[in-house]
Design a protein around this motif. Sequence first.
Motif, PDB file in Angstrom:
ATOM      1  N   GLY A 155      85.270  57.207  62.933  1.00  0.00           N
ATOM      2  CA  GLY A 155      86.363  57.600  62.343  1.00  0.00           C
ATOM      3  C   GLY A 155      87.127  57.337  62.146  1.00  0.00           C
ATOM      4  O   GLY A 155      87.719  56.718  63.545  1.00  0.00           O
ATOM      5  N   LYS A 156      88.126  58.165  62.360  1.00  0.00           N
ATOM      6  CA  LYS A 156      89.886  57.825  62.195  1.00  0.00           C
ATOM      7  C   LYS A 156      89.804  58.000  63.476  1.00  0.00           C
ATOM      8  O   LYS A 156      89.284  59.352  64.765  1.00  0.00           O
ATOM      9  CB  LYS A 156      90.614  58.333  61.297  1.00  0.00           C
ATOM     10  CG  LYS A 156      90.425  60.112  61.401  1.00  0.00           C
ATOM     11  CD  LYS A 156      91.304  60.631  59.846  1.00  0.00           C
ATOM     12  CE  LYS A 156      90.974  61.783  60.014  1.00  0.00           C
ATOM     13  NZ  LYS A 156      92.072  62.156  59.134  1.00  0.00           N
ATOM     14  N   TYR A 204      90.295  55.982  55.266  1.00  0.00           N
ATOM     15  CA  TYR A 204      89.717  57.422  54.472  1.00  0.00           C
ATOM     16  C   TYR A 204      90.778  57.706  53.619  1.00  0.00           C
ATOM     17  O   TYR A 204      91.840  57.177  53.276  1.00  0.00           O
ATOM     18  CB  TYR A 204      89.846  58.321  55.778  1.00  0.00           C
ATOM     19  CG  TYR A 204      91.560  58.005  56.431  1.00  0.00           C
ATOM     20  CD1 TYR A 204      92.130  59.105  56.200  1.00  0.00           C
ATOM     21  CD2 TYR A 204      91.302  57.754  57.843  1.00  0.00           C
ATOM     22  CE1 TYR A 204      93.742  59.873  56.654  1.00  0.00           C
ATOM     23  CE2 TYR A 204      92.805  57.717  58.443  1.00  0.00           C
ATOM     24  CZ  TYR A 204      93.549  58.735  57.699  1.00  0.00           C
ATOM     25  OH  TYR A 204      94.781  58.609  58.309  1.00  0.00           O
ATOM     26  N   GLY A 224      86.262  58.957  57.824  1.00  0.00           N
ATOM     27  CA  GLY A 224      86.221  56.944  57.222  1.00  0.00           C
ATOM     28  C   GLY A 224      85.541  56.551  58.473  1.00  0.00           C
ATOM     29  O   GLY A 224      84.409  57.873  58.966  1.00  0.00           O
ATOM     30  N   ASN A 243      85.263  60.405  52.242  1.00  0.00           N
ATOM     31  CA  ASN A 243      85.991  61.885  53.294  1.00  0.00           C
ATOM     32  C   ASN A 243      87.107  60.860  53.506  1.00  0.00           C
ATOM     33  O   ASN A 243      87.232  60.375  53.496  1.00  0.00           O
ATOM     34  CB  ASN A 243      84.485  61.607  54.496  1.00  0.00           C
ATOM     35  CG  ASN A 243      84.307  61.112  55.251  1.00  0.00           C
ATOM     36  OD1 ASN A 243      85.218  60.227  55.282  1.00  0.00           O
ATOM     37  ND2 ASN A 243      83.235  60.443  54.612  1.00  0.00           N
ATOM     38  N   ASP A 244      88.013  62.114  54.785  1.00  0.00           N
ATOM     39  CA  ASP A 244      88.768  62.467  55.303  1.00  0.00           C
ATOM     40  C   ASP A 244      88.949  61.565  56.694  1.00  0.00           C
ATOM     41  O   ASP A 244      90.257  62.171  57.293  1.00  0.00           O
ATOM     42  CB  ASP A 244      90.052  63.867  54.834  1.00  0.00           C
ATOM     43  CG  ASP A 244      91.325  62.996  54.500  1.00  0.00           C
ATOM     44  OD1 ASP A 244      91.082  61.755  54.153  1.00  0.00           O
ATOM     45  OD2 ASP A 244      91.796  63.961  55.480  1.00  0.00           O
TER      46      ASP A 244
END
Length: 519
Positions: free
Chosen positions: A104-105, A60, A94, A91-92
């Motif tokens: 995502g993270k 990310y 992922g 984006n932040d």
Amino acid sequence: MKKIIISTIAVSALLFTVSCNTDFDTDVKDIPVTKGDADFSKYISLGNSLTSGYRDGALYSSGQNESYPSMIAAQMKLAGGGDFKQPLMPNDIGGFNNLPGFPGKLTLQVVNGSLAPVPSGAAAALDVLSGGGTYNNMGVPGAKSFHLVAPGYGSQAGLATGTANPYFVRFASSATTSVLADAMTQKATFFSLWIGNNDVLSYATNGGTNSQTVGGVTTYSIATVQSGNTNPTTYKSNDISDPALVAGSIKAVLDGLKSVGTTKGVIANIPSVTSVPFFTTVPYNPLTPELLGSNLTTLNTSLYGPLKQALTAFGAGDRINLLSATGPNPVLIKDVALTDLSAQLTAALTPSLGLPTATAFGQIFGQARQATADDYILLTTSSVIGSTAPMVPSPVNIYGISYPLQNQHVLTKTEAGYVKTATNAYNASIKGLADSYGLAFVDANAKMLELNSQSGIVFDGVKYTATFVRGGAFSLDGVHLTGRGYGVVANEFIKSINAKYKSTLPQVDPNKYSGVKFP
């Protein structure tokens, strides 16, 4: 019985400072910055997830901005270095929501009264960037050594067949190119290379197994330790790569870069993967008398006692001991390296346990034993211990207690030996290549062992260790680093560059970067 969930993460883990005056090791921050014998005007970095800035189980944007190559590039800029372009995620969070297996993270959340890492939903579909072949950070999460020289590794069509990687698809210049080919077109003046970790890591993090999911059902088979096979197209995803293939692939990268005039750079060896929190956080003996409660006596009477008696008769009594009522007990595991005593145990003990089929007991305990300190219980296994094994009859259906943790849940002593042997072979080759090509060399393995020691590494009064979350260096996936951890790595690269090329690049301050975020 409740699951064993990591419950030792406390709010106090936010504070990583210790009373210590240790400062930067051989820092040159008070010396004028010079490039020495190097030329940093065009720097590229090649590698895998560690190079890309991957952390918390995902790639990310804010993590990428704290990748160790971007930190190094910022210091190089002080000595004539140019811009450093990274293939930033959009984006932040992922992940790819149009591809299976890319969440995502991880974030810390309260689960059953304790803080635990929880994956986020993937934030967006796979995006293909413009300007392929022009990115300085060419770290590709998941890449093994031979993937860097594989044509088509960035082909979107190859994702369905497993011959391509979505992270390289994002910034590859074409469907037929390779990571090396795109690096060569940039004709860099300086490079860093850190590759080979995944050639053994995926085997270890999957407990020495390969998995396959068909119709929503996942099955596991034993991963292979490739020996004498330098044809990667025959490998399964988690096989340990043959050392000759790893050395040959790295040499091919160095030769390719050399052919376009990129001859100066730095190369790092492979850290001991079993020294990271993914393997060191969950103890082999988490079954306390308090956890087992009144079940302890029942387990000894109906399972552990009869099982040990039968195994002793077959010359394998050391596999099982009675559970202790005064101290911690090891989990029960399946060890595929053991002689399979399924038939013997079925004949001896099935009637006493009342299992529904004549073969059930043997199938469950034929290769079972209690874990030892030489085994590694995976971080992801923490939520499995104490849960109910599906399709297994009571009373032998509690993972790690009355039902053995399966092969994918544990890296056994035997499997860890394969990992160590391969790592040592890879590192011998990497050091030899660094010497023969006249490159700066980073002993990342030694630094990881230092980080894993009790004293850890200290920068300006802040102590970093390999302890999960509380150590400050590792992210929530237990394998990849935090921004602070990548700062520690960046300094090792910088020190090696300065020593080899007589430059005076200043070290970074790891304390200025981010660590684990608490809710």
